[in-house]
Design a protein around this motif. Structure first.
Motif, PDB file in Angstrom:
ATOM      1  N   ALA A 190      74.296  13.325 -40.806  1.00  0.00           N
ATOM      2  CA  ALA A 190      74.452  12.807 -42.163  1.00  0.00           C
ATOM      3  C   ALA A 190      74.890  11.345 -42.131  1.00  0.00           C
ATOM      4  O   ALA A 190      74.446  10.539 -42.958  1.00  0.00           O
ATOM      5  CB  ALA A 190      75.469  13.648 -42.935  1.00  0.00           C
ATOM      6  N   ALA A 233      72.271  11.862 -46.671  1.00  0.00           N
ATOM      7  CA  ALA A 233      72.113  13.244 -47.136  1.00  0.00           C
ATOM      8  C   ALA A 233      71.902  13.253 -48.636  1.00  0.00           C
ATOM      9  O   ALA A 233      72.488  12.442 -49.370  1.00  0.00           O
ATOM     10  CB  ALA A 233      73.344  14.076 -46.766  1.00  0.00           C
ATOM     11  N   ASP A 234      71.049  14.172 -49.090  1.00  0.00           N
ATOM     12  CA  ASP A 234      70.879  14.387 -50.516  1.00  0.00           C
ATOM     13  C   ASP A 234      71.992  15.283 -51.022  1.00  0.00           C
ATOM     14  O   ASP A 234      72.671  15.977 -50.239  1.00  0.00           O
ATOM     15  CB  ASP A 234      69.520  15.036 -50.797  1.00  0.00           C
ATOM     16  CG  ASP A 234      68.395  14.003 -50.838  1.00  0.00           C
ATOM     17  OD1 ASP A 234      68.705  12.789 -50.743  1.00  0.00           O
ATOM     18  OD2 ASP A 234      67.228  14.405 -50.950  1.00  0.00           O
ATOM     19  N   ALA A 249      73.086  18.952 -49.625  1.00  0.00           N
ATOM     20  CA  ALA A 249      72.538  19.145 -48.278  1.00  0.00           C
ATOM     21  C   ALA A 249      73.499  19.921 -47.392  1.00  0.00           C
ATOM     22  O   ALA A 249      73.073  20.631 -46.485  1.00  0.00           O
ATOM     23  CB  ALA A 249      72.215  17.801 -47.642  1.00  0.00           C
ATOM     24  N   TYR A 250      74.776  19.816 -47.663  1.00  0.00           N
ATOM     25  CA  TYR A 250      75.787  20.576 -46.920  1.00  0.00           C
ATOM     26  C   TYR A 250      76.995  20.742 -47.818  1.00  0.00           C
ATOM     27  O   TYR A 250      77.123  20.078 -48.860  1.00  0.00           O
ATOM     28  CB  TYR A 250      76.157  19.877 -45.603  1.00  0.00           C
ATOM     29  CG  TYR A 250      76.674  18.468 -45.762  1.00  0.00           C
ATOM     30  CD1 TYR A 250      78.036  18.217 -45.963  1.00  0.00           C
ATOM     31  CD2 TYR A 250      75.798  17.387 -45.713  1.00  0.00           C
ATOM     32  CE1 TYR A 250      78.502  16.928 -46.118  1.00  0.00           C
ATOM     33  CE2 TYR A 250      76.263  16.093 -45.860  1.00  0.00           C
ATOM     34  CZ  TYR A 250      77.613  15.862 -46.060  1.00  0.00           C
ATOM     35  OH  TYR A 250      78.081  14.586 -46.226  1.00  0.00           O
ATOM     36  N   ALA A 282      78.730  18.054 -50.200  1.00  0.00           N
ATOM     37  CA  ALA A 282      77.852  16.923 -50.504  1.00  0.00           C
ATOM     38  C   ALA A 282      77.461  16.998 -51.979  1.00  0.00           C
ATOM     39  O   ALA A 282      76.416  17.524 -52.350  1.00  0.00           O
ATOM     40  CB  ALA A 282      76.612  16.957 -49.614  1.00  0.00           C
ATOM     41  N   ARG A 288      66.480  11.935 -44.940  1.00  0.00           N
ATOM     42  CA  ARG A 288      67.862  12.327 -45.193  1.00  0.00           C
ATOM     43  C   ARG A 288      67.997  13.843 -45.028  1.00  0.00           C
ATOM     44  O   ARG A 288      67.032  14.591 -45.217  1.00  0.00           O
ATOM     45  CB  ARG A 288      68.281  11.948 -46.609  1.00  0.00           C
ATOM     46  CG  ARG A 288      68.523  10.469 -46.846  1.00  0.00           C
ATOM     47  CD  ARG A 288      68.950  10.250 -48.285  1.00  0.00           C
ATOM     48  NE  ARG A 288      69.252   8.860 -48.564  1.00  0.00           N
ATOM     49  CZ  ARG A 288      69.600   8.412 -49.759  1.00  0.00           C
ATOM     50  NH1 ARG A 288      69.661   9.255 -50.789  1.00  0.00           N
ATOM     51  NH2 ARG A 288      69.878   7.130 -49.933  1.00  0.00           N
ATOM     52  N   LEU A 289      69.207  14.290 -44.718  1.00  0.00           N
ATOM     53  CA  LEU A 289      69.451  15.725 -44.686  1.00  0.00           C
ATOM     54  C   LEU A 289      69.197  16.292 -46.073  1.00  0.00           C
ATOM     55  O   LEU A 289      69.650  15.733 -47.089  1.00  0.00           O
ATOM     56  CB  LEU A 289      70.896  16.018 -44.271  1.00  0.00           C
ATOM     57  CG  LEU A 289      71.266  15.788 -42.801  1.00  0.00           C
ATOM     58  CD1 LEU A 289      72.733  16.119 -42.571  1.00  0.00           C
ATOM     59  CD2 LEU A 289      70.395  16.645 -41.894  1.00  0.00           C
ATOM     60  N   GLY A 290      68.474  17.399 -46.140  1.00  0.00           N
ATOM     61  CA  GLY A 290      68.186  18.042 -47.417  1.00  0.00           C
ATOM     62  C   GLY A 290      67.052  17.405 -48.180  1.00  0.00           C
ATOM     63  O   GLY A 290      66.819  17.745 -49.344  1.00  0.00           O
TER      64      GLY A 290
END
Length: 447
Positions: free
Chosen positions: A222, A227-228, A231-232, A235, A278-280
């Protein structure tokens, strides 16, 4: 082959000297007058290593004035060229005056062949050594002047080992290739990365730092790629990563050896394509980023252990700069110490000796902390060894005071210092040069 210029009006003498020197692999040029000698010297200055000149050139003259004039003319044009004076009319006061003025030797005719050849060989060897030294010093001066034309970010150094790293950093800065800086913790790898950025084609772009060893493994991706929202866990909104922040500039990845394998794979893709997600997110983003990474780890060993990708290593390691430990850069210790100490404080000789004797396991970072403490604790404007708070240099087990360490003691100290001679010397209570001499005397190979 070394070359000697013989200036004498007696052809038999010049021929005899030429034959004598040829037996010892020394070439000779001959001149019969001062004017001819000066002309030959001007034409062949690049190859003439030594001059042997007579002191009298007129048949009815024994004063030596012609030789003095010739010597001074040679010395004026070539102040470093060794000159041997040779004459049948020896005047002690003239000899003393000319030796003081720089003549290498003053020999009477007839000469002793062995002494003359020995003198010439010694002077040729000395001249060769002096030329090599001058060339090295001139090269170092040129390199220092070249470095001063770059933005060095205020780095303080004196040791040639550090200068070589700085020079290479400036040399590769404008090339758009990844650079890997290796070396122990606290040696100044980030400062070298700043120098690369400051002298690169993206010098006006951002310089973004990510310490891969300071974040949990699950957050490194991330941090790198962003990250969007959602995403975790935690976040709540979208965030950009270091690659986006460094677009158009330099991303410095410190402790790259701590990057997990999943992050390594994504980083490799970015290095190859300049694209990432990006993550997600499924949307690819494009960036233009110069990568400089640093590590204190043995990456080839990690590759063999399966914890670091070999393909990523070769991507990152297009150019490697190896920054030695501070103990191996002893020339930097005192200048850095004075820099960290700041204005208004001075190092006493015993403090400088204590700094040079310390092993510096924490490198420049440790030195900075020691000097900050010394500035606070020293009562007056001068810092003594006691103000530094450094541990005493340990005595070598089983060694009597002032005794020279034996082969076993030196080998043990080198092993404990991982082959760093300066650190082993500090443990043994010796200077680095003294340890090198004892290693040579005992037949111990340099690491």
């Amino acid at each position: 082959m070394p070359t000697v210029l013989i200036i004498d009006d007696n052809a038999a003498i010049t021929m005899a000297l030429e034959v004598l020197f040829s037996l010892h692999d020394i070439a000779a040029l001959r001149a019969a007058s001062p004017e001819e000698g000066i002309a030959l010297l001007e034409r062949h200055a690049a190859v003439i290593d030594l001059v042997i000149q007579d002191m009298n050139f007129t048949a009815d003259t024994t004063s030596g004035e012609e030789g003095v004039a010739l010597f001074r003319a040679i010395r004026k044009r070539h102040p470093d060229l060794p000159v041997i004076l040779l004459t049948a009319w020896t005047h002690l006061h003239s000899a003393v005056d000319l030796i003081k003025a720089g003549a290498a030797d003053y020999l009477a005719k007839p000469w002793n062949d062995e002494r003359l050849v020995a003198t010439v060989k010694n002077l040729l060897e000395l001249g060769q050594a002096n030329r090599a030294l001058r060339q090295r010093l001139q090269g170092e001066l040129r390199q220092r002047r070249e470095l001063e034309r770059h933005d060095l970010r205020g780095i303080v150094w004196q040791d040639p080992a550090t200068e070589r790293v700085i020079h290479l950093a400036c040399q590769v800065a404008r090339a758009d290739v990844p650079v890997l800086i290796s070396g122990p913790n606290g040696t100044g790898k980030e400062r070298i990365a700043e120098i690369i950025q400051a002298n690169s084609q993206v010098a006006h772009g951002p310089f973004v730092v990510l310490n891969c060893g300071a974040l949990p493994a699950e957050l490194i991706e991330a941090e790198l790629f962003g990250a969007d929202a959602g995403a975790y866990t935690g976040a709540s909104k979208a965030r950009e990563g270091k690659f986006e922040a460094a677009d158009g500039g330099t991303l410095f990845l410190d402790e790259i050896g701590n990057l997990p394998l999943a992050g390594q794979m994504k980083l490799l893709r970015v290095l190859e394509t300049g694209r990432f997600e990006r993550l997600g997110s499924n949307r690819e983003r494009q960036v233009q980023v110069r990568i400089v990474s640093a590590t204190n780890a043995d990456l080839p060993a990690m590759i063999r252990a399966g914890t670091f990708r070999e393909d990523l290593y070769y991507r990152l390691n297009v150019i490697e700069l190896k920054l030695p430990a501070l103990a191996a850069r002893q020339g930097d210790i005192a200048p850095l110490a004075r820099h960290f100490l700041g204005a208004g404080k001075a190092l006493l000789p015993d403090a400088e000796a204590a700094l040079l004797a310390h092993a510096w396991p924490g490198n420049v970072r440790e030195l900075k902390n020691v000097m900050a403490r010394a500035r606070l604790l020293s009562a007056g404007p001068e810092v003594a060894a006691a103000d530094l708070g450094l541990p005493a240099v340990p005595a070598v087990a089983g060694a009597a005071p002032d005794a020279e360490p034996d082969r076993d003691a030196i080998s043990t100290a080198l092993a404990r210092a991982n082959g760093i001679v300066a650190q082993a010397a500090a443990e043994l209570g010796l200077s680095r040069q003294a340890l090198y001499r004892r290693m040579e005397r005992l037949g111990i190979a340099r690491p």
